[in-house]
Design a protein around this motif. Sequence first.
Motif: not given
Lengths: 429, 429
Positions: A299, A327, A343, A395, A398, A407-408, A411-412, B81-87, B114-115, B118, B299, B327, B337, B412, B416
């Motif tokens: 920002y 923020p 990146q 996550a 998996w 990494e999860r 990231r999460l 199942p790949q959420l948050g990885t290999a970015l 199953r996926v 979830d 990314y 992610p 973002h 914010l 939750s």
Amino acid sequence: MRRVRVRESVAVTSIRATILQTPAADRLEVSTDRVVRVEAGRIVGIDATGDHGGHVDVTLPDDVVLVPGFVDTHLHAPQWPQLGTALDQPLDRWLFEYTFPLEARFVDTDLARRVWDDMVPSLLRHGTTSVAYYGSIHEDATLALAEACASHGQRALIGRCAMDHPEGTPEWYRDGGPREAVDASGRSIEAIRALDDALVAPIVTPRFVPACTDAALLGLAELAAETGTTVQTHCSEGDWEHGHVLERCGVTDSVALDRFGLLRPNTVLAHATHLSDDDRSLIAERSAGVAHCPLSNVYFADRAFSARRAIDAGLRVGLGTDVAGGPSPSLLAQCGHAVAASQRLVDEGDPAARIDTTTAFWMATAGGADLLGIDAGVLEPGRWFDAVAIRLPAAAQWDDDWPSRFERLVRLAGASEIERVWVGGRQVV
Amino acid sequence: MRRVRVRESVAVTSIRATILQTPAADRLEVSTDRVVRVEAGRIVGIDATGDHGGHVDVTLPDDVVLVPGFVDTHLHAPQWPQLGTALDQPLDRWLFEYTFPLEARFVDTDLARRVWDDMVPSLLRHGTTSVAYYGSIHEDATLALAEACASHGQRALIGRCAMDHPEGTPEWYRDGGPREAVDASGRSIEAIRALDDALVAPIVTPRFVPACTDAALLGLAELAAETGTTVQTHCSEGDWEHGHVLERCGVTDSVALDRFGLLRPNTVLAHATHLSDDDRSLIAERSAGVAHCPLSNVYFADRAFSARRAIDAGLRVGLGTDVAGGPSPSLLAQCGHAVAASQRLVDEGDPAARIDTTTAFWMATAGGADLLGIDAGVLEPGRWFDAVAIRLPAAAQWDDDWPSRFERLVRLAGASEIERVWVGGRQVV
């Protein structure tokens, strides 16, 4: 932080857990099923479970891991009520129309206490065990911040913000002159030290060159040297600040700060997005470093900071939320933003700039602790037991290896995954 | 989505709340203390409290507000199942080494179920009431996704992913040829429609030009026209894709898709970071639009998408998480973002590119619904009651006006803070 003393109440003496941590910038260390022994707030041993015969006080569930507490190397405490607002302004307008008017209200110490009692526990719930705080110019509010950290159990460097420049600050929110800037900062150091609390220590805090006269900057450097106090300030945040210092001092911000005597061991330079190779060499030579604030930089800094170049050049580097320029109060969120910032540098033509989640997490823990000069950031014998128990995000179901789970997590995970937090061996969340 | 029918069970008939929403890209509308009346899943009236005489089923607490449900215009379901990885991989490696192998596993419909069981509830907990999903190439897993959305109560466009190009896809994960790509897609449309569920509808989904032969792209366009189905695909995501289409077709991705017949009303183009003015005019003329995926673009897209230019040119524009290229499953996170992406464009020399949280939130709700062609995104009579009750974040305690509270909420709030979620009048969280 040699002055830190051991707190009397330390609840944990042994905890069984799998530990994920990054003792070096490019190294993830996975230690499954360990028992961490804590005495007088410090780690005295980490045993494989089989080697530990006796009773264990706390056993973390299988889906909860232990990581070092997060270190926020740059946060403006009186901007806490501004979190998440007014991010569409350029830095100078943001300061004069939003931030300075808010900070000026901290002349009201009751308001300050109310904010600190909301902020400090909230940061602890995010896993932030250590913070380098900028206060406002007010000695009472600043002392109250130190008291709040001591009382809620957060490790902190606390700096009364010094700013006396008649052009770089508004008439209604500035020190009366260089003498007042230095004297009030000196009294604040004494008052914080007089608390005699193991967790809190003062830090000399000239806001940044545009907000301070040369005399104040020189005087604050002398104050730091005389009192053995470390220093924090802003450095080359964006074009505006960078240009101001070039024009006023004829040199880069880093060189100017060094000439004033402010580039000392563990000096924390916030942002520093406009560093030349020479600047980096100079900062490394002085054993100082950078509070990398990747979200705030989006920002207000008009370019990304290259953590990779800074680390490779031997600078100390930690992460900072820069609340409220950034923020989010979460250091885990900053890790994602740090990777994203790298990146962006790759996109702009610097393929070597990329960092991964391991390096980001290192900055949020070991790197930050090293920058602030505190014995934390890595869970190993001799250091404070500043630690966070985090539930793996859903996550991670998996994954079948720890690096992926890590990494999860980076990231999460967020505040809702943080189950327990310890500072100096005392459970504070 | 004219085919959508009314569900039998609709629990809410009236709800009292303060409503925050963005009926236009630059307009925040605050309606304090209203009663929303719902019949057969749709809003039939919104009254000022004084005008509403009778019983109210639900009254939200003072610190909880009602907003339109979030619309995710781009999400790859089998990448959950790949959420948050290999970015840290470039797009082509990311696809061939991580993503395609994972998607290929969805030949196993049990794994798929199953996926989905979830993923769908998790997205609902994030307030995502509508999604445009890419499935895998598997008809059974795709149908199971439609069943999961119907059963968990999420509004969804569901596309079996078509991809048959022998160079742009791996041998072990592709359609047998253009005929199979089209026939299997046709069967998937019929199977989803045969569920006869008010919430789910099919969408024709050629993955992107590099993954499809010309014959498949032409055949899929015909299929969309014949069956009256909308279309989603990727367009000019990054240099690699953009360059591929330029070389293969001699025109930009938008023009190529139009020549194949795929640029139809409500066609959802994911990413579209490399649009020329002519491309924008063409897309607007076709009543199509863009799924803006700002986090994923960090990314994989090597540049930012200008939402401002797209909106000003009359394109439909929504936000997409692009799970797992992005992610985070949160549309609120995407709002931040999106503002950050616009700031990057400002830094790069386009001061008019800046958008604010109001525009970002509009894309996440009204803009996205308009792009997908569904009657949601704004809480007003005639539209579905797809809505989210969100607790204001703690920082809103410092605000004394609704625009500031709204900004805090967008910046914010997360899963939750989300207390209740309704889709078509049915409470699903």
